[in-house]
Enzyme design. Structure first.
Site, PDB file in Angstrom:
ATOM      1  N   SER A 140       0.828  -1.199   0.000  1.00 15.29           N
ATOM      2  CA  SER A 140       0.000   0.000   0.000  1.00 15.29           C
ATOM      3  C   SER A 140       0.870   1.259   0.000  1.00 15.29           C
ATOM      4  O   SER A 140       1.695   1.432  -0.902  1.00 15.29           O
ATOM      5  CB  SER A 140      -0.971  -0.040   1.184  1.00 15.29           C
TER       6      SER A 140
ATOM      7  N   ASP B 131      -9.777  -4.246  -5.208  1.00 18.12           N
ATOM      8  CA  ASP B 131      -9.095  -3.080  -4.654  1.00 18.12           C
ATOM      9  C   ASP B 131      -9.328  -1.852  -5.529  1.00 18.12           C
ATOM     10  O   ASP B 131      -9.155  -1.908  -6.751  1.00 18.12           O
ATOM     11  CB  ASP B 131      -7.593  -3.388  -4.552  1.00 18.12           C
TER      12      ASP B 131
END
Length: 331
Positions: free
Chosen positions: A173, A272
């Protein structure tokens, strides 16, 4: 009459992440609890310990060392993974439960030595300084490759077991965003001792930009959390949400051919929101003239950071085995 500013007036509001007040206090709304290091994890046998890279301002790291079976008098040399945790630059830690358990599992599977950098967090620390912390962490690791020099006291796990011909950088991330920026810097600035980065993996990288791509929402794009987090934590960024730090394929960004590593793996997850950016990044690196090998791994039916927040489920274990194989692949 204007409103009276109280000491607890909110300056930054990031839904589900944090609330920062004008008096300088920060209330973090997410994140898993810190866990102490352990000399022998009961499930995997992995040992962990915390060290200090720099005292002021503070940079620390958590080491993870797999259980080693003595074969001869020479210490076994292992691939080194310099790792940057996720959390939107503002939450989580190298000492957090999910990051600790994830790396313990990866280290046991891959038989590697992991150095998870405990960088300072925004908004107390400016975002570019976070990148500097992480670059310094990499340089500190590299300093152990020098026989006559480096730190006054060398970290024995790194000095005894680190293979400086097999060094990797990775992150998840926002940690993947950090890893990207570190790799770009490694492509232009020397690393201590001339150390080279063998490879890198970026899982579910946090990239964004002003123009939607792929299946990203076409309306209210600037109201999505990735946009809000970056512009709130780094409001002075040159280019704003189109800074090359967060949008590496914006017009005018440095060429991705300059990534300072030999191999690259990019991982995305089907559900995502950041998936499209990861896919585009992978293609942009391939098209840039980057001379290394580029791999893409997509997890079907999964969401952001699933292999970390749900590290025990089967799909997470499959992903961790894939990353371990990448770290152990011969160049």
């Amino acid at each position: 009459m204007g409103s009276i500013c109280t000491s607890k007036e909110v300056e930054i509001e990031l839904p589900t992440l944090l609330r920062a007040y004008k008096d300088g206090t920060v209330e973090r709304l997410s994140g898993t609890p810190y866990v102490p290091p352990c000399l022998e994890d009961p499930k995997t046998g992995v040992a962990s310990k915390d060290i200090t890279i720099r005292e002021d301002p503070l940079i620390q790291a958590r080491f993870h060392l797999p259980k080693l079976e003595p074969v001869n008098e020479q210490p076994e040399k292992l691939p080194i993974l310099v790792y940057y945790h996720g959390g939107g630059f503002c939450i989580e830690s190298a000492f957090s439960l999910v990051e600790h358990q994830y790396l313990t599992t990866l280290v046991a599977e891959g038989k590697i030595l992991a150095v998870s950098i405990e960088y300072r967090l925004a908004p107390e620390c400016p975002v570019p300084t976070i990148f500097d912390d992480c670059w310094e962490g990499l340089q500190w690791v590299a300093s152990h490759s020098i026989d006559n020099g480096g730190p006054a006291v060398k970290e024995p796990w790194l000095a005894d077991h680190g293979d400086f011909h097999r060094v990797f950088v990775a992150g998840d991330s926002a940690g993947a965003t950090i890893a990207h920026n570190v790799l770009m810097r490694a492509g232009r600035d020397p690393i201590v001792g001339g150390m080279k980065i063998s490879g890198a993996y970026l899982t579910h990288p946090y990239f964004w930009g002003s123009e939607p791509i792929g299946s990203e929402p076409k309306t209210d794009h600037d109201k999505e959390l990735p946009h809000i987090v970056w512009t709130s934590l780094y409001p002075t960024a040159k280019g704003g949400i189109d800074s090359p730090m967060i949008n590496p394929f914006v017009t005018g960004a440095p060429s991705l051919a300059g990534l300072g590593c030999g191999r690259l793996l990019v991982s995305v997850a089907e559900k995502d929101l950041l998936r499209n950016r990861g896919l585009k990044y992978c293609e942009a690196v391939k098209e840039s003239g980057f001379k290394g090998e580029v791999e893409l791994v997509e997890a079907e039916g999964e969401d952001h950071a699933f292999h970390i927040v749900t590290y025990e489920k089967e799909s997470a274990q499959v992903m961790i085995k894939r990353l371990a194989a990448f770290l152990n692949k011969s160049c």
